[in-house]
Motif scaffolding. Sequence first.
Motif, PDB file in Angstrom:
ATOM      1  N   PHE B 328       5.651  26.097  50.302  1.00 32.09           N
ATOM      2  CA  PHE B 328       4.533  26.579  49.494  1.00 32.09           C
ATOM      3  C   PHE B 328       4.002  25.497  48.558  1.00 32.09           C
ATOM      4  CE2 PHE B 328       6.675  30.513  50.728  1.00 32.09           C
ATOM      5  CZ  PHE B 328       5.596  31.221  51.242  1.00 32.09           C
ATOM      6  N   GLY B 329       2.858  25.805  47.975  1.00 32.86           N
ATOM      7  CA  GLY B 329       2.199  24.852  47.092  1.00 32.86           C
ATOM      8  C   GLY B 329       2.959  24.615  45.803  1.00 32.86           C
ATOM      9  N   SER B 330       3.361  25.708  45.138  1.00 37.30           N
ATOM     10  CA  SER B 330       4.005  25.611  43.832  1.00 37.30           C
ATOM     11  C   SER B 330       3.217  24.633  42.955  1.00 37.30           C
ATOM     12  CB  SER B 330       5.476  25.210  43.997  1.00 37.30           C
ATOM     13  OG  SER B 330       6.110  25.128  42.745  1.00 37.30           O
ATOM     14  N   TYR B 331       3.890  23.777  42.226  1.00 35.51           N
ATOM     15  CA  TYR B 331       3.209  22.772  41.398  1.00 35.51           C
ATOM     16  C   TYR B 331       2.856  21.530  42.222  1.00 35.51           C
ATOM     17  CZ  TYR B 331       4.548  24.956  36.883  1.00 35.51           C
ATOM     18  OH  TYR B 331       4.706  25.785  35.805  1.00 35.51           O
ATOM     19  N   GLY B 332       3.046  21.628  43.559  1.00 39.13           N
ATOM     20  CA  GLY B 332       3.028  20.448  44.412  1.00 39.13           C
ATOM     21  C   GLY B 332       1.838  19.526  44.268  1.00 39.13           C
ATOM     22  N   VAL B 333       0.647  20.081  44.040  1.00 42.37           N
ATOM     23  CA  VAL B 333      -0.506  19.197  43.911  1.00 42.37           C
ATOM     24  C   VAL B 333      -0.322  18.313  42.681  1.00 42.37           C
ATOM     25  CG1 VAL B 333      -2.976  19.132  43.458  1.00 42.37           C
ATOM     26  CG2 VAL B 333      -2.057  20.712  45.160  1.00 42.37           C
ATOM     27  N   ALA B 334       0.121  18.916  41.590  1.00 46.18           N
ATOM     28  CA  ALA B 334       0.391  18.117  40.387  1.00 46.18           C
ATOM     29  C   ALA B 334       1.538  17.144  40.656  1.00 46.18           C
ATOM     30  CB  ALA B 334       0.735  19.025  39.213  1.00 46.18           C
ATOM     31  N   SER B 335       2.588  17.620  41.341  1.00 41.28           N
ATOM     32  CA  SER B 335       3.730  16.753  41.636  1.00 41.28           C
ATOM     33  C   SER B 335       3.263  15.511  42.389  1.00 41.28           C
ATOM     34  CB  SER B 335       4.773  17.475  42.489  1.00 41.28           C
ATOM     35  OG  SER B 335       4.986  18.787  42.036  1.00 41.28           O
ATOM     36  N   THR B 336       2.335  15.710  43.330  1.00 37.99           N
ATOM     37  CA  THR B 336       1.841  14.587  44.134  1.00 37.99           C
ATOM     38  C   THR B 336       1.204  13.535  43.220  1.00 37.99           C
ATOM     39  OG1 THR B 336       1.392  16.174  45.876  1.00 37.99           O
ATOM     40  CG2 THR B 336       0.426  13.995  46.141  1.00 37.99           C
ATOM     41  N   PHE B 337       0.326  13.984  42.341  1.00 37.85           N
ATOM     42  CA  PHE B 337      -0.284  13.045  41.388  1.00 37.85           C
ATOM     43  C   PHE B 337       0.785  12.389  40.507  1.00 37.85           C
ATOM     44  CE2 PHE B 337      -4.173  15.338  42.444  1.00 37.85           C
ATOM     45  CZ  PHE B 337      -5.122  14.341  42.410  1.00 37.85           C
ATOM     46  N   TYR B 338       1.773  13.186  40.106  1.00 39.65           N
ATOM     47  CA  TYR B 338       2.793  12.626  39.209  1.00 39.65           C
ATOM     48  C   TYR B 338       3.634  11.544  39.872  1.00 39.65           C
ATOM     49  CZ  TYR B 338       2.067  15.705  35.218  1.00 39.65           C
ATOM     50  OH  TYR B 338       1.546  16.326  34.123  1.00 39.65           O
ATOM     51  N   THR B 339       3.685  11.525  41.207  1.00 44.83           N
ATOM     52  CA  THR B 339       4.460  10.429  41.807  1.00 44.83           C
ATOM     53  C   THR B 339       3.734   9.089  41.630  1.00 44.83           C
ATOM     54  OG1 THR B 339       3.535  10.717  44.027  1.00 44.83           O
ATOM     55  CG2 THR B 339       5.588  11.892  43.539  1.00 44.83           C
ATOM     56  N   GLY B 340       2.528   9.140  41.072  1.00 46.69           N
ATOM     57  CA  GLY B 340       1.841   7.880  40.818  1.00 46.69           C
ATOM     58  C   GLY B 340       1.375   7.708  39.391  1.00 46.69           C
ATOM     59  N   ALA B 341       1.236   8.813  38.672  1.00 42.21           N
ATOM     60  CA  ALA B 341       0.474   8.767  37.416  1.00 42.21           C
ATOM     61  C   ALA B 341       1.104   7.922  36.308  1.00 42.21           C
ATOM     62  CB  ALA B 341       0.240  10.190  36.914  1.00 42.21           C
ATOM     63  N   LEU B 342       2.427   7.935  36.178  1.00 41.77           N
ATOM     64  CA  LEU B 342       3.015   7.295  34.993  1.00 41.77           C
ATOM     65  C   LEU B 342       3.527   5.874  35.255  1.00 41.77           C
ATOM     66  CD1 LEU B 342       4.880  10.205  33.150  1.00 41.77           C
ATOM     67  CD2 LEU B 342       2.463   9.633  33.203  1.00 41.77           C
ATOM     68  N   GLN B 343       3.204   5.309  36.430  1.00 43.28           N
ATOM     69  CA  GLN B 343       3.687   3.946  36.734  1.00 43.28           C
ATOM     70  C   GLN B 343       3.190   2.923  35.725  1.00 43.28           C
ATOM     71  OE1 GLN B 343       6.162   4.572  38.745  1.00 43.28           O
ATOM     72  NE2 GLN B 343       5.849   2.830  40.082  1.00 43.28           N
ATOM     73  N   THR B 344       2.081   3.217  35.102  1.00 40.73           N
ATOM     74  CA  THR B 344       1.423   2.209  34.267  1.00 40.73           C
ATOM     75  C   THR B 344       1.848   2.267  32.801  1.00 40.73           C
ATOM     76  OG1 THR B 344      -0.292   3.837  33.945  1.00 40.73           O
ATOM     77  CG2 THR B 344      -0.655   2.194  35.673  1.00 40.73           C
ATOM     78  N   THR B 345       2.712   3.226  32.454  1.00 39.36           N
ATOM     79  CA  THR B 345       2.902   3.494  31.032  1.00 39.36           C
ATOM     80  C   THR B 345       3.958   2.626  30.353  1.00 39.36           C
ATOM     81  OG1 THR B 345       4.353   5.270  31.739  1.00 39.36           O
ATOM     82  CG2 THR B 345       2.126   5.897  31.087  1.00 39.36           C
ATOM     83  N   THR B 346       4.740   1.890  31.140  1.00 39.08           N
ATOM     84  CA  THR B 346       5.785   1.077  30.512  1.00 39.08           C
ATOM     85  C   THR B 346       5.414  -0.399  30.447  1.00 39.08           C
ATOM     86  OG1 THR B 346       6.810   1.186  32.679  1.00 39.08           O
ATOM     87  CG2 THR B 346       7.843   2.473  30.937  1.00 39.08           C
ATOM     88  N   TYR B 347       4.921  -0.926  31.582  1.00 34.65           N
ATOM     89  CA  TYR B 347       4.635  -2.358  31.671  1.00 34.65           C
ATOM     90  C   TYR B 347       3.159  -2.546  32.011  1.00 34.65           C
ATOM     91  CZ  TYR B 347       9.582  -1.666  32.641  1.00 34.65           C
ATOM     92  OH  TYR B 347      10.868  -1.222  32.605  1.00 34.65           O
ATOM     93  N   LYS B 348       2.632  -3.674  31.540  1.00 33.08           N
ATOM     94  CA  LYS B 348       1.217  -3.962  31.779  1.00 33.08           C
ATOM     95  C   LYS B 348       0.977  -4.186  33.262  1.00 33.08           C
ATOM     96  CE  LYS B 348       0.420  -6.144  27.406  1.00 33.08           C
ATOM     97  NZ  LYS B 348       0.699  -7.455  26.819  1.00 33.08           N
ATOM     98  N   LEU B 349       0.128  -3.400  33.818  1.00 36.25           N
ATOM     99  CA  LEU B 349      -0.264  -3.529  35.221  1.00 36.25           C
ATOM    100  C   LEU B 349      -1.780  -3.599  35.236  1.00 36.25           C
ATOM    101  CD1 LEU B 349       1.521  -0.984  37.591  1.00 36.25           C
ATOM    102  CD2 LEU B 349       1.423  -3.466  37.812  1.00 36.25           C
ATOM    103  N   PRO B 350      -2.344  -4.763  35.464  1.00 36.11           N
ATOM    104  CA  PRO B 350      -3.810  -4.867  35.378  1.00 36.11           C
ATOM    105  C   PRO B 350      -4.529  -4.129  36.505  1.00 36.11           C
ATOM    106  CG  PRO B 350      -2.833  -6.985  36.000  1.00 36.11           C
ATOM    107  CD  PRO B 350      -1.697  -6.071  35.675  1.00 36.11           C
ATOM    108  N   HIS B 351      -3.917  -4.102  37.690  1.00 33.99           N
ATOM    109  CA  HIS B 351      -4.571  -3.441  38.832  1.00 33.99           C
ATOM    110  C   HIS B 351      -3.548  -2.561  39.514  1.00 33.99           C
ATOM    111  CE1 HIS B 351      -7.650  -6.420  38.150  1.00 33.99           C
ATOM    112  NE2 HIS B 351      -6.718  -7.357  38.207  1.00 33.99           N
ATOM    113  N   TYR B 352      -3.984  -1.386  39.934  1.00 35.25           N
ATOM    114  CA  TYR B 352      -3.005  -0.433  40.441  1.00 35.25           C
ATOM    115  C   TYR B 352      -3.645   0.501  41.451  1.00 35.25           C
ATOM    116  CZ  TYR B 352       0.209   3.573  40.341  1.00 35.25           C
ATOM    117  OH  TYR B 352       1.048   4.586  40.687  1.00 35.25           O
ATOM    118  N   TRP B 353      -2.979   0.632  42.574  1.00 42.42           N
ATOM    119  CA  TRP B 353      -3.478   1.533  43.633  1.00 42.42           C
ATOM    120  C   TRP B 353      -2.372   2.515  43.964  1.00 42.42           C
ATOM    121  CZ3 TRP B 353      -5.035  -0.494  49.189  1.00 42.42           C
ATOM    122  CH2 TRP B 353      -5.609   0.561  49.927  1.00 42.42           C
TER     123      TRP B 353
END
Lengths: 342, 852
Positions: B328-353
């Motif tokens: 089922f969907g559950s929170y899955g759509v948000a979970s999908t985004f979260y597997t990428g969303a916080l990568q930038t919050t610790t170290y400086k990453l000028p470009h990110y895909w």
Amino acid sequence: MLRLPPIRIEAPDTLQDAAQLLSNGNTRLVAGGTDLWPNMKRRHQQADTVVSLMSIPELDVIDNGKTNTRIGATATLADVIRDDEVRRRFPAFAKAVASISSPPLRNMGTIGGNLCVDTRCTYYNQTEEWRRSIDYCLKEEGQICWVATKSPRCWAHTASDSAPILCALDARVTLVSSTGERELPLKDMYVDDGIDYLAKRADEILTELTIPAASDDSQCRSAFWKLRRRGSIDFSTMSVAVAVWTDDSDVVTRATMYLGAVGAAPMPVAEVDAVLVGNKISKDRIAEIAHVAHQIARPMDNTDFTASWRGKMTEQYVTAALREIAGMPPLHMQPRHRLRVI
Amino acid sequence: MVKVYSVPPDERPGETASELRIVGKPFRRVDGRAKVTGQTRFADDLQFPRMVHIKLVRSTVAHARIRNIDLSAALAMDGIVGTLVGEELPNSFGIMPVSEDEYALAIDTVRFVGDPLAAIAAVSEDIAHAAALAVIVEYEPLATIASVAEALTTPEPQIHEYADEGNIHKKVSLKFGDVEGGFEEADLILEDDFFYEGSNHLALEQHSSLAVAEDDDRVTVYSSTQCPHYVHRALSKTLDIPASRIRVIACSNGGGFGGKSDPFNHEIIVAKMALKLGRPAKITLTREEVFYCHRGRHPVQMHLKTGFRKDGTMTSQHLQTTLDGGAFGSYGVASTFYTGALQTTTYKLPHYWFEGARAFTNKPPCGPKRGHGTPQPRFAYEVQLDKAAHELGIDPADLRLRNLVEADTITANWLQIGTIGLKECIDAVVKGSGWKEHYGRLPEGRGLGIACSAYMTGAGLPIYWNHMPQSGVQIKLDRSGNVAVFCGETELGQGSDSILTAVVAEVLGIGLKDIRLCVGDTDLTPVDLGSYSSRVTLMVGQAAKQAAEKARDKIAEAVSEHMEVAMESLVFADGQVFPAHEPKQRIGFNEAVVIAESRFGTLGTTGSYIPPRAPGRFRGSGVGPSPTYSYSAAVLAVRVDPETGVYDIDRVWIAHDIGRALNPVLALGQIEGSVYMGLGEAMMEEQAFRRLPKRLSSALVHKMPSMLEYKSLGFHDMPEMTCYLIETDDVRGPYGAKEAGQGPLLPIMPALSNAIFDAVGVRVDQVPIHPELVLKGLQAKRQGREARVGPEKFPDINYGEPLIVHTPGQGGDGRAANDPKASRKGVRSASGTMKDRDEALKEHSSATLTTD
Ligand SMILES: Cc1cc2nc3c(=O)[nH]c(=O)nc-3n(C[C@H](O)[C@H](O)[C@H](O)COP(=O)(O)OP(=O)(O)OC[C@H]3O[C@@H](n4cnc5c(N)ncnc54)[C@H](O)[C@@H]3O)c2cc1C
Ligand code: SF4
């Protein structure tokens, strides 16, 4: 909560009554119930009547007589390890018992129940609903063994931690039924079959366990090693029990070894006697035995850890157990493997 | 266990520190005594006269059409009171508005073993259980899907027709900046594959719900839930009753960790059954059923490519993830985004895909578990940084320090960073562990590993789009001196009741015991969205502070008139109110309330909280923003046995930037609990499945849905731990507070993998790290092969056209450059006050959606 099916409970206060009750119909024994109740809740063991042994007074006595030690079947695991004499005379046995499950379960579980504990398999120790979804298996209601689909037999593994070490220490058990009584070496009570894993008849009550004085720590050095993931609660995924008798100059006069959880019964490593007798324990002899033990062990994919790793670990643990007996320091740093010495 | 505060509580900086009487002190939690003495009533403790017990009949087939449900044998049993089947609850539900794909009871199709399809009510649980076993269901089996790889190659039959494509539920591709250009600037590019296994929350309390119907189609549901508000909405939808006639009361929870934040089948079923029978109805799940409710950590495979310069700074990153979502969907759509969303919050990453995809599979649905979607990519990132440090010859701690994100900046993917104490965190664990002396220098078999992380302090947006506060608090005061605080928040054991009480007590200068809490009751308390995303301390704390300050000001106004002193000079402390310059002129707090009640009439105030508006304006920018982020760093010391692969963790050092610890003891409890849970995932936890040989069976089952065989750490297995609280007062949080409930879990898994590398030179690119895997790596090493274990290849997946977003560094405006469906201006107010929000609303603009 998982619920028990409706059952009739009998709690006789004499052995004779218990034996009588057990001789009729779809009846089972219960002692501490730490194995039976979960199994009945999951519906893979069934009975109309359950006969409890816990009201029979003389059945829980621990008697460290001058010669043999006798332990009544309903002595709890906690009773066993609290007994100073048992700990002193049979340290590896005490260690094995102390490794069983967790403190609350050891307060309930009995030594007799432990010796008769059902074999285990992750396809079997599941609820009725779960087993329905795999269409059951050979051990209960089904047609196929999912561990080895072409196998005509069940490979559920022996689960008792006291059994391998007690077999190694030449323990004997007394079985009583309404028709008589017999005594037999504990090792002969086990059958290498996941379904019919006991030579004990269903109407027989295990009343007593006897460990001979010759297996006392003053004459026999013993060791028990148990492989499990966590420091408590977990069943063995492989265990090694060894007993070695030596003369005054450390030359081995007799040796026994049993492996737990890698077969439906405690698996004897008979070669240990041939390899060691007449010799002192040495690195080479240990390696030889470890190699043989690895061949004997038949870990299947029916418990925690991969079967192949459990096989490799047999070699490691046999080595460790024999080194412990020989007083050699552990070969490698042994994180968490070693059980607490009690 | 040694616990070290970064700064002793009474020497903490900050102008208010010395004035605070409760906040920052290790006061006893308000619910502690009741819990320890067994007085707390959990949902399963509740009993009502004439109550019936419900048992669910769950599918024993992984994917099938339901041909027939034969209830006759069950109905023939004595003591059966009622039944329910899917058709009686035809409205679907689901936590995310974009994936309302669940039914209380399966209607035509069952989608995993454990999917409920009928309910039986009986006078006892025993009878209900026996009757459920007697139900005969006929199925027409469908092909089953067990993994992302299978979902990709098996588009038919679809588990859900609304999927983005075949059995791929959701695909995302977000490209920030000039990713390719960034890679060209790199001196070293690392590309690695990682796998992170799924796991269950394993909260000790199994889910339990009880419903009581009143005569005129009103119903009250007591439940173990983290989110009574979302349950309330789901009940209204599925029962087809106005929400005003449904009351949801969240009982104290025996742990949640995300496992009680969806609305669940059983909550709907008790309500429906109670209404149908006119009798209270209750259900308590078995442990096995909890594994079927699941919503735990998604199994995620990752491909991570990062560019580094010689000095260790990063030039670009490309992350691809696949999530095994379950049925089922559950929170899955948000979970999908979260597997990428916080990568930038610790170290400086000028470009990110970031590219992510979630598959539907015939297994219990995955959802949010502590760290929601972020521990997996964090594991990949931190292990890869360790590899980079090794390649570049830079100390792994230094490599991290060289790249730290700065406070009050905006990341490449448009997240607004608040305060950041990651440097202090790293410094603390480096010093504590003797890193400089020991790292890389310990004897063979022993090693140290470091890793860091960041986490949100509350999701910036609600689950369903709305313009209302995310948290509300009401305060009622009267002449008794008692202060009643009403709030929709729920206590999971994390201590939210204590924080709410402390904030109000602090402002009003009264004791914790002078406050009566009423929480998690949709009839009585203002809405709080729930205990998830580490939002409660900050959001409820701010709302409570606002409500309490209004109450204090009201009282102060009346008292100042009465005493003829300036309102601003009044101090509220120790249950007294007095002018600062004339403390002897004190009156008791309840006397002050009497004066205020006499002056203004009945007293009551409210407070509300809306997070500040996030700067991102692209589709998908709703996942990731938070008022502020917490930071953690951990060092683990391990010993590895080279002959067996068995390892032991000797010690953990962990530092956490919490903003400010409102109660350091509770904060330490959260950190220790996070480490404990993190170690479980790092070492052994697995929500694993068995598929029987296809020629013999179509079975696809949970491998070990029991607490004994699903291995999780016991307290026996806990290593020694040293915690450091780092305080970086963030103005966005109450008294400067950020979160502590989830963030400290994240560095544990990569720190373990990195420590094993330091010990024996083996890279383990997957969790859990079984001893077998370590041994496999050691054997490979001995045979001269690559000393690595982990996934070999990444699934072949087309993520589709990326949404191109220019970064702040490129002068972007937060919008996508190539989005035809681009949203107009958002309505989030910058400061988060109600007034600002009202003004923003007047602009009649729509908003950036959480997900679409
Ligand atoms: C979570 C958990 C962990 C466990 N871990 C371990 C472990 O690590 N090692 C281990 O060895 N065991 C373990 N056990 C199994 C069990 O707790 C022990 O084996 C215990 O000693 C069983 O004793 P009991 O008295 O409770 O047996 P019961 O459940 O009462 O009986 C077990 C079986 O033996 C039969 N029986 C009992 N007494 C007699 C008798 N006197 N004569 C004939 N038949 C008899 C019963 O009919 C039944 O079939 C675990 C169990 C649980 C639930
Ligand atoms: S070994 Fe085979 S037959 Fe025996 S319990 Fe396991 S699956 Fe069933």
